[in-house]
Design an enzyme around this catalytic site. Structure first.
Site, PDB file in Angstrom:
ATOM      1  N   ARG A  45      -7.467  -1.250  11.579  1.00  0.00           N
ATOM      2  CA  ARG A  45      -6.241  -0.682  11.025  1.00  0.00           C
ATOM      3  C   ARG A  45      -6.466   0.395   9.953  1.00  0.00           C
ATOM      4  NH1 ARG A  45      -6.119  -6.283   9.338  1.00  0.00           N
ATOM      5  NH2 ARG A  45      -6.578  -6.500   7.113  1.00  0.00           N
ATOM      6  N   ASP A  46      -5.324   0.912   9.491  1.00  0.00           N
ATOM      7  CA  ASP A  46      -5.223   1.826   8.353  1.00  0.00           C
ATOM      8  C   ASP A  46      -5.873   3.196   8.610  1.00  0.00           C
ATOM      9  OD1 ASP A  46      -4.189  -0.530   7.381  1.00  0.00           O
ATOM     10  OD2 ASP A  46      -5.903  -1.001   6.094  1.00  0.00           O
ATOM     11  N   GLU A 100     -10.453  -2.537   4.224  1.00  0.00           N
ATOM     12  CA  GLU A 100      -9.137  -2.004   4.568  1.00  0.00           C
ATOM     13  C   GLU A 100      -8.981  -0.611   3.959  1.00  0.00           C
ATOM     14  OE1 GLU A 100      -6.438  -6.024   4.830  1.00  0.00           O
ATOM     15  OE2 GLU A 100      -6.599  -5.171   2.849  1.00  0.00           O
ATOM     16  N   ASP A 132       0.776  -1.250   0.000  1.00  0.00           N
ATOM     17  CA  ASP A 132       0.000   0.000   0.000  1.00  0.00           C
ATOM     18  C   ASP A 132       0.808   1.301   0.000  1.00  0.00           C
ATOM     19  OD1 ASP A 132      -1.455  -2.150   0.851  1.00  0.00           O
ATOM     20  OD2 ASP A 132      -2.223  -1.225   2.664  1.00  0.00           O
ATOM     21  N   SER A 160      -0.348   0.273   7.405  1.00  0.00           N
ATOM     22  CA  SER A 160      -0.757   1.468   6.658  1.00  0.00           C
ATOM     23  C   SER A 160      -1.330   2.570   7.537  1.00  0.00           C
ATOM     24  CB  SER A 160      -1.774   1.080   5.593  1.00  0.00           C
ATOM     25  OG  SER A 160      -1.113   0.307   4.619  1.00  0.00           O
ATOM     26  N   GLN A 169       4.302   0.727   2.149  1.00  0.00           N
ATOM     27  CA  GLN A 169       4.551  -0.499   2.902  1.00  0.00           C
ATOM     28  C   GLN A 169       5.753  -1.186   2.276  1.00  0.00           C
ATOM     29  OE1 GLN A 169       2.089  -2.209   5.632  1.00  0.00           O
ATOM     30  NE2 GLN A 169       2.700  -0.083   5.841  1.00  0.00           N
ATOM     31  N   TRP A 222       6.222  -9.991   1.170  1.00  0.00           N
ATOM     32  CA  TRP A 222       5.644  -9.210   2.278  1.00  0.00           C
ATOM     33  C   TRP A 222       6.257  -9.629   3.616  1.00  0.00           C
ATOM     34  CZ3 TRP A 222       2.981 -10.019   6.827  1.00  0.00           C
ATOM     35  CH2 TRP A 222       2.326  -8.914   7.359  1.00  0.00           C
TER      36      TRP A 222
HETATM   37  C1  FRU Z   1      -3.809  -3.754   2.693  1.00  0.00           C
HETATM   38  C2  FRU Z   1      -3.163  -4.133   4.013  1.00  0.00           C
HETATM   39  C3  FRU Z   1      -3.554  -3.147   5.089  1.00  0.00           C
HETATM   40  C4  FRU Z   1      -2.427  -3.284   6.054  1.00  0.00           C
HETATM   41  C5  FRU Z   1      -1.257  -3.505   5.164  1.00  0.00           C
HETATM   42  C6  FRU Z   1      -0.203  -4.405   5.734  1.00  0.00           C
HETATM   43  O1  FRU Z   1      -3.124  -4.191   1.576  1.00  0.00           O
HETATM   44  O2  FRU Z   1      -3.538  -5.438   4.348  1.00  0.00           O
HETATM   45  O3  FRU Z   1      -4.816  -3.368   5.644  1.00  0.00           O
HETATM   46  O4  FRU Z   1      -2.285  -2.143   6.861  1.00  0.00           O
HETATM   47  O5  FRU Z   1      -1.748  -4.071   3.972  1.00  0.00           O
HETATM   48  O6  FRU Z   1       0.927  -4.432   4.930  1.00  0.00           O
END
Ligand code: FRU
Length: 574
Positions: free
Chosen positions: A267-268, A319, A150, A207, A166, A174
């Site tokens: 989150r986010d 998200e 993200d 995020s 990210q 990841w």
């Molecule tokens: C969306 C997500 C967010 C999270 C991030 C983790 O792609 O899953 O919800 O904050 O990626 O990398």
């Protein structure tokens, strides 16, 4: 001959000078899966050898007997695919100890002391980031090395667009979520500024968003940049950090986390100043809803309401929210748009971006549409985590998306880096029938990067076409790999078929035919092609479709079939 010899000598010399150095000490082996390695920090980097197919090893880094950093990386067991840099400048010149645990089952033959990493872990004063990948885009933002998902904390200030993302600095899959930071003056050419917010005792850095605190509401200084992000540890909590050097470095707030909840997917955070209530608003993704808060100081947040129950698509987790007021094209009206990324549940599988149009009074968001109406921002398979820049000039709302899909993002055929962002898009609204829709138009900066007009498709170019009626447009290379696009004027649809586009076998979810409504006639089509992607737009933004493609060699022909003459202009972009 002399010239050849001197070139050879120069090459040899350069190699010796910049050649990585071996470690002084051998590792201590403490069991089948455990080793310790002492490291001095006189050099700038420790190069860690990575093998993508291995499980993650967990590394705790100790200085003065204290754990000062932890990370996971796929240390090489059999072969080295690439290296990632551990920046030794972070350890204040003191020696460190790597305490390494390997995960995963192994056959009895591969004793830990034979792992390829020990022969290949090296000191170096440089880290080679020269591009070696044929799929690295030319005019899309990518991480210089490692994994990206993200876009985060995007803001504009004093002529500079800031994009955090990210980032995994220790591998191209990841892991180790960290906010990487890139800046640009034109939204197209980006410079990597380093990693701005790194994991801590509360967790990795997921995020979030940034704002420019013009009136010092938080007390960190006038025009301080305030970031709110999710710290992902045993639970997901929200933390704050601020920057007084225009987003280059951040100080984490001492009383983190500032917002907690019982819900596991929480989150986010996305915040913005709301003139109508003279306060900040914040949206947080919470399971399958968006929670809305308000605050006077960016630290203490009051829960206002939730939106989403029963509305739109719920086939996945909600998200990365965003909420903004946008003009409705051709009227004096403005409406609010709530952006809601969802994974899975996208129209063609996996992750995608839905949105809701309605009204917001600083406390509650009320959707204009019936609950069952679902609207998508982009009808490709590779448009996710789309959010907008804060503080953009001239009242603009500029969005970027991560151009991939969680179904296969970790498997796409690149190694040195993984993933790109979409081109920037300016957002407005338009009406069609009884509904109001989101228009995503390529940002005007994309006109500024048009290069020379060329006769044929190049690996990175823009194609502008005037379509009067049905048309089939095929991008093809010498191997017969192709992307087939069809405009159906009667049905008012545009489709893209990447079934035979090149390399597709890395995931059974990759091949796809994506179809978008065009909301009336598609008059001018703009195609942005950049080594591993095709983004198609109606010039007015009423249709947007972003898809990845991995042709074994670049497409070099565009075949146009239509009953009417199609005017086509191709601009190269560098
Ligand atoms: C969306 C997500 C967010 C999270 C991030 C983790 O792609 O899953 O919800 O904050 O990626 O990398």
């Amino acid at each position: 001959m002399m010239k050849l010899l001197s070139t050879l000598f120069l090459l040899l010399f350069q190699t010796t000078v910049s050649f990585a150095q071996r470690l002084e000490k051998s590792p201590a082996f403490l069991g089948e899966k455990h080793a310790m390695q002492q490291v001095n920090t006189a050099s700038r980097f420790l190069l860690l050898p990575i093998e993508e197919s291995q499980d993650n090893a967990h590394i705790s880094i100790l200085r003065d007997n204290q754990v000062v950093k932890q990370l996971n990386c796929r240390l090489a067991v059999n072969n080295v695919d690439y290296y990632v840099p551990l920046d030794l400048a972070d350890f204040s010149g003191k020696p460190i100890l790597l305490d390494i645990f390997f995960n995963g089952e192994r056959s009895r033959g591969d004793a830990i002391k034979n792992f390829a990493c020990w022969q290949n872990i090296n000191y170096s004063d440089t880290f080679d980031t020269a591009n070696r990948e044929k799929f690295r885009p030319v005019y899309h933002h990518t991480p210089v090395w490692g994994w990206m998902n993200d876009p985060n904390g995007m803001f504009y200030k004093d002529g500079v667009w800031h994009l955090y993302f990210q980032h995994n600095p220790y591998g191209s899959q990841w892991e180790n979520m960290t906010w990487g930071h890139s800046i640009s003056r034109d939204l197209v050419h980006w410079t990597f500024e380093g990693n701005a917010i790194v994991p801590d005792g509360l967790g990795t850095i997921f995020s979030g968003s940034c704002v420019v605190d013009k009136n010092n509401t938080a007390g960190f200084g006038k025009n301080a940049i305030v970031a709110l992000y999710t710290t992902a540890g045993a639970s997901q909590t929200q933390s704050l950090a601020y920057s007084t050097d225009d987003g280059k470095t951040f100080t984490k707030y001492e009383a983190n986390p500032i917002l907690t909840d019982e819900i596991p997917d929480f989150r986010d955070p996305n915040m913005f100043w709301n003139d109508e209530i003279g306060a900040w608003n914040l949206l947080l993704a919470a399971g399958q809803e968006m929670k809305i808060y308000s605050s006077k100081n960016l630290k203490d947040w009051k829960y206002e309401s939730s939106f989403g129950h029963g509305y739109g698509n719920h086939d996945g987790v909600w998200e990365c929210p965003d909420l903004m007021r946008l003009p409705v094209d051709g009227t004096n009206e403005q409406k609010w748009v709530l952006i809601c990324n969802i994974n899975p549940g996208g129209p063609f599988g996996g992750s995608a971006t839905q949105y809701f149009v309605g009204n917001f009074d600083g406390h509650r968001f009320v959707c204009d549409s019936e609950p069952q109406v679902t609207k998508w921002m982009d009808y490709g398979k590779d448009h996710y985590a789309a959010v907008s820049f804060s503080n953009a000039p001239d009242g603009r709302h500029v969005a970027l998306a991560w151009m991939s899909n969680w179904q296969y993002a970790n498997q796409v055929p690149t190694l040195q880096f993984r993933s790109a962002n979409s081109i920037p898009r300016d957002l407005t609204l338009f009406t069609d029938g009884a509904e109001t829709w989101l228009a995503s138009t390529p940002s005007p900066e994309m006109l500024g990067v048009r290069g020379a007009k060329v006769r044929n498709i190049t690996p990175s170019c823009e194609v502008v076409m005037n379509l009067k009626t049905d048309a089939t447009l095929t991008l093809r290379n010498a191997r017969g790999e192709e992307v087939v696009m069809k405009y159906d004027a009667g049905a008012q649809t545009f489709s893209m078929d990447r079934t035979r586009s090149g390399q597709t076998d890395f995931s059974s979810n990759f091949t796809a035919v994506t179809v978008a409504p065009t909301h009336g006639r598609l008059t001018t089509l703009r195609l942005f092609i950049d080594r591993c992607s095709v983004e198609a737009f109606d010039a007015d933004g009423k249709m947007a479709m972003s898809n990845l493609v991995f042709p074994s060699e670049p497409y070099n022909r565009l075949i146009v079939r239509s009953k009417n003459k199609v005017n086509t202009t191709i601009y190269s972009i560098y």
